[in-house]
Design an enzyme around this catalytic site. Structure first.
Site, PDB file in Angstrom:
ATOM      1  N   GLY A 151       0.787  -1.306  -0.204  1.00  0.00           N
ATOM      2  CA  GLY A 151      -0.100  -0.040   0.006  1.00  0.00           C
ATOM      3  C   GLY A 151       0.932   1.137   0.000  1.00  0.00           C
ATOM      4  O   GLY A 151       1.596   1.491   0.673  1.00  0.00           O
TER       5      GLY A 151
ATOM      6  N   ARG B  70       1.038  -5.210  -4.757  1.00  0.00           N
ATOM      7  CA  ARG B  70       0.811  -6.398  -4.078  1.00  0.00           C
ATOM      8  C   ARG B  70       1.272  -7.306  -4.853  1.00  0.00           C
ATOM      9  O   ARG B  70       0.721  -7.519  -6.190  1.00  0.00           O
ATOM     10  CB  ARG B  70      -0.358  -6.511  -3.390  1.00  0.00           C
ATOM     11  CG  ARG B  70      -0.912  -5.398  -2.572  1.00  0.00           C
ATOM     12  CD  ARG B  70      -1.653  -5.558  -1.521  1.00  0.00           C
ATOM     13  NE  ARG B  70      -2.478  -4.483  -0.739  1.00  0.00           N
ATOM     14  CZ  ARG B  70      -1.714  -3.812   0.314  1.00  0.00           C
ATOM     15  NH1 ARG B  70      -0.520  -4.217   0.813  1.00  0.00           N
ATOM     16  NH2 ARG B  70      -2.501  -2.712   0.471  1.00  0.00           N
TER      17      ARG B  70
ATOM     18  N   ASP C  49       4.467  -4.135   6.491  1.00  0.00           N
ATOM     19  CA  ASP C  49       4.700  -5.382   7.078  1.00  0.00           C
ATOM     20  C   ASP C  49       4.804  -6.619   5.853  1.00  0.00           C
ATOM     21  O   ASP C  49       5.798  -7.325   5.977  1.00  0.00           O
ATOM     22  CB  ASP C  49       3.489  -5.624   8.000  1.00  0.00           C
ATOM     23  CG  ASP C  49       2.955  -7.093   8.117  1.00  0.00           C
ATOM     24  OD1 ASP C  49       2.270  -7.404   7.240  1.00  0.00           O
ATOM     25  OD2 ASP C  49       3.253  -7.700   9.159  1.00  0.00           O
TER      26      ASP C  49
ATOM     27  N   THR D 132       3.895   3.046   5.687  1.00  0.00           N
ATOM     28  CA  THR D 132       2.614   2.445   5.603  1.00  0.00           C
ATOM     29  C   THR D 132       1.630   3.589   6.486  1.00  0.00           C
ATOM     30  O   THR D 132       2.137   3.848   7.725  1.00  0.00           O
ATOM     31  CB  THR D 132       2.458   1.174   6.196  1.00  0.00           C
ATOM     32  OG1 THR D 132       0.847   0.698   6.436  1.00  0.00           O
ATOM     33  CG2 THR D 132       3.357   1.067   7.494  1.00  0.00           C
TER      34      THR D 132
ATOM     35  N   ASP E 182      -0.750   2.565   8.038  1.00  0.00           N
ATOM     36  CA  ASP E 182      -1.404   1.655   9.283  1.00  0.00           C
ATOM     37  C   ASP E 182      -0.406   1.966  10.571  1.00  0.00           C
ATOM     38  O   ASP E 182      -1.000   1.500  11.479  1.00  0.00           O
ATOM     39  CB  ASP E 182      -1.292   0.291   8.863  1.00  0.00           C
ATOM     40  CG  ASP E 182      -2.196  -0.060   7.748  1.00  0.00           C
ATOM     41  OD1 ASP E 182      -3.013   0.751   7.632  1.00  0.00           O
ATOM     42  OD2 ASP E 182      -2.110  -1.041   7.088  1.00  0.00           O
TER      43      ASP E 182
ATOM     44  N   ASP F 147       1.854   0.090  12.012  1.00  0.00           N
ATOM     45  CA  ASP F 147       1.484  -1.212  12.510  1.00  0.00           C
ATOM     46  C   ASP F 147       3.010  -2.147  12.292  1.00  0.00           C
ATOM     47  O   ASP F 147       2.998  -3.319  12.554  1.00  0.00           O
ATOM     48  CB  ASP F 147       0.563  -1.971  12.119  1.00  0.00           C
ATOM     49  CG  ASP F 147       0.836  -2.392  10.499  1.00  0.00           C
ATOM     50  OD1 ASP F 147       1.426  -1.854   9.901  1.00  0.00           O
ATOM     51  OD2 ASP F 147      -0.061  -3.317   9.909  1.00  0.00           O
TER      52      ASP F 147
ATOM     53  N   ARG G 156     -27.544  13.816  13.369  1.00  0.00           N
ATOM     54  CA  ARG G 156     -27.703  12.434  13.131  1.00  0.00           C
ATOM     55  C   ARG G 156     -26.735  11.601  13.826  1.00  0.00           C
ATOM     56  O   ARG G 156     -25.523  12.322  14.227  1.00  0.00           O
ATOM     57  CB  ARG G 156     -27.687  12.433  11.630  1.00  0.00           C
ATOM     58  CG  ARG G 156     -28.862  12.726  10.762  1.00  0.00           C
ATOM     59  CD  ARG G 156     -28.481  12.559   9.317  1.00  0.00           C
ATOM     60  NE  ARG G 156     -29.794  12.795   8.547  1.00  0.00           N
ATOM     61  CZ  ARG G 156     -29.819  12.871   7.329  1.00  0.00           C
ATOM     62  NH1 ARG G 156     -28.810  13.098   6.422  1.00  0.00           N
ATOM     63  NH2 ARG G 156     -31.116  13.060   6.712  1.00  0.00           N
TER      64      ARG G 156
ATOM     65  N   ARG H 286      -5.704  -1.824   8.339  1.00  0.00           N
ATOM     66  CA  ARG H 286      -5.645  -3.407   8.184  1.00  0.00           C
ATOM     67  C   ARG H 286      -5.969  -4.025   9.561  1.00  0.00           C
ATOM     68  O   ARG H 286      -7.424  -4.254   9.741  1.00  0.00           O
ATOM     69  CB  ARG H 286      -4.120  -3.561   7.939  1.00  0.00           C
ATOM     70  CG  ARG H 286      -4.199  -4.811   6.963  1.00  0.00           C
ATOM     71  CD  ARG H 286      -2.824  -4.768   6.466  1.00  0.00           C
ATOM     72  NE  ARG H 286      -1.813  -4.743   7.293  1.00  0.00           N
ATOM     73  CZ  ARG H 286      -0.996  -5.689   7.615  1.00  0.00           C
ATOM     74  NH1 ARG H 286      -0.978  -6.790   7.079  1.00  0.00           N
ATOM     75  NH2 ARG H 286      -0.261  -5.648   8.576  1.00  0.00           N
TER      76      ARG H 286
HETATM   77  O1  F6P Z   1      -1.659  -1.111   4.401  1.00  0.00           O
HETATM   78  C1  F6P Z   1      -2.400   0.064   3.980  1.00  0.00           C
HETATM   79  C2  F6P Z   1      -4.091  -0.290   3.612  1.00  0.00           C
HETATM   80  O2  F6P Z   1      -4.488   0.989   3.058  1.00  0.00           O
HETATM   81  C3  F6P Z   1      -4.617  -0.770   4.983  1.00  0.00           C
HETATM   82  O3  F6P Z   1      -5.242   0.181   5.790  1.00  0.00           O
HETATM   83  C4  F6P Z   1      -5.814  -1.385   4.232  1.00  0.00           C
HETATM   84  O4  F6P Z   1      -6.450  -2.354   4.960  1.00  0.00           O
HETATM   85  C5  F6P Z   1      -5.235  -2.062   2.931  1.00  0.00           C
HETATM   86  O5  F6P Z   1      -4.025  -1.101   2.678  1.00  0.00           O
HETATM   87  C6  F6P Z   1      -5.734  -1.986   1.696  1.00  0.00           C
HETATM   88  O6  F6P Z   1      -5.296  -2.537   0.554  1.00  0.00           O
HETATM   89  P1  F6P Z   1      -5.773  -2.353  -0.927  1.00  0.00           P
HETATM   90  O7  F6P Z   1      -5.528  -0.936  -1.228  1.00  0.00           O
HETATM   91  O8  F6P Z   1      -4.760  -3.364  -1.461  1.00  0.00           O
HETATM   92  O9  F6P Z   1      -7.016  -2.955  -1.001  1.00  0.00           O
END
Ligand code: F6P
Length: 334
Positions: free
Chosen positions: A11, A72, A103, A126, A128, A130, A163, A172
């Site tokens: 990502g 990916r 990761d 990233t 995330d 993480d 609302r 992720r």
């Molecule tokens: O790792 C970054 C991220 O944006 C995550 O937050 C998310 O779960 C994932 O990538 C989405 O991946 P893709 O763009 O391949 O659907």
């Protein structure tokens, strides 16, 4: 001239371009030539190489995404595919590879390290946040800003119409974006993977009903981390609407959180880590990630970054959980 290579993988994250600028410029200062491979590990295997020169890096830091492109590439787990990548790197005479990613990308880098003699250095990129071994990853701060801006906007219409919104954020399997966005946007509730115990539907419904009773004319915002509630934000909103009798609107923020110009914090972080990655190659290191801990650049064995868990800051979790119910409680005291 010795040659090094760089890829952006997995990502994309705002700040990856600034990181490449730091890598290319630092490398040239030390008489190292730099080759980029487009589309991450797939680009190495398919030899999608592109020479990178400081002249091309002048105006990249401001741009989101990655000009080098990413992908990916689960096929990289296979031994023959990693060996093919090693052969391509050798055919270019490359001595070190810098992988900017998260990761999954570091697992790939670690795998490559088993089949290639060159140096492999990871730079955490990233949204995330993480990865263990670094307080922050490139792109996280911008993603939180983006999520906060979006939630603020939803809040304005939610407040105008009194609302309830359930807003799903990325991460992720980690709650960093969720927690930081919930604090920054003053959410009334949050659901994150790290919360123990996980909030039950009845408690969430109760929170909404109490707020409705105390402030019938106000908005209510719940932040939900992705991949958490079965059926996601739409299902949770449906369930909550049914349980409360109040319409709960689902709002997934989605990939908007990955895009946008990197903020200053991410650009500066990216420059620091990118320059340090080249320094690490010059000093002969391999199979490490460059991280930032308590404002200091550090190196961490690559495998630890994905084998160890990275906890949320418990003080921030307590801060948000503690403040969520205060308005309603104070109304009760009046
Ligand atoms: O790792 C970054 C991220 O944006 C995550 O937050 C998310 O779960 C994932 O990538 C989405 O991946 P893709 O763009 O391949 O659907």
């Amino acid at each position: 001239m010795k040659k090094i290579a760089v890829i952006t993988s997995g990502g994309d994250a705002p700040g990856m371009n600034a990181c490449m600028r730091a890598i290319v410029n630092t490398a040239w200062q030390h008489d190292l030539e730099v080759i980029g491979f487009r589309h991450g590990f797939r680009g190495i295997v398919e030899d999608l190489n592109v020479p990178l020169h400081p002249d091309d890096m002048r105006l990249v830091s401001q741009r989101g995404g990655t000009f080098l492109k990413s992908s990916r590439y689960p096929e990289f787990r296979e031994v023959e595919v990693a060996q093919k990548a090693a052969a391509v790197l050798d055919s270019h005479g490359i001595v070190g590879l810098i992988v900017i990613g998260g990761d999954g990308s570091f697992r790939g880098a670690h795998h490559l390290n088993q089949y290639w003699d060159g140096q492999v250095i990871g730079v955490p990129g990233t949204i995330d946040n993480d990865l263990a071994g670094t307080d922050v990853t490139i792109g996280f701060a911008t993603a939180v800003d983006t999520a906060m801006d979006a939630i603020d906007k939803v809040r304005e219409t939610a407040e105008a119409m009194a609302r309830v919104f359930i807003i799903e954020v990325m991460g992720r399997h980690a709650g960093f974006i969720g927690l930081h966005a919930a604090i920054a946007a003053a959410a009334e509730a949050m659901i994150l993977p790290e919360l123990e115990p996980q909030p039950k539907l009845a408690e969430l419904a109760d929170g909404i009903l109490q707020a409705r009773a105390a402030f019938p004319d106000s908005s209510y915002v719940v932040i939900l981390s992705e991949n958490l509630w079965p059926g996601g934000v739409h299902e949770l909103s449906k369930n909550l609407s049914k349980a409360t009798g109040v319409t709960c609107h689902p709002c997934p923020l989605g990939h908007i959180q990955r895009g946008g110009r990197p903020n200053a914090q991410d650009r500066i972080l990216a420059m620091q880590l990118g320059a340090a990655a080249v320094d690490a190659i010059l000093s002969g290191e391999t199979a490490i990630m460059i991280g930032l801990e308590q404002e200091h650049v550090v190196t961490v064995p690559l495998h630890l970054t994905f084998e160890r868990d990275k906890p949320l800051d418990p003080r921030l979790v307590q801060l948000q959980l503690g403040l969520q119910g205060v308005n309603i409680a104070s109304k009760g005291d009046e």
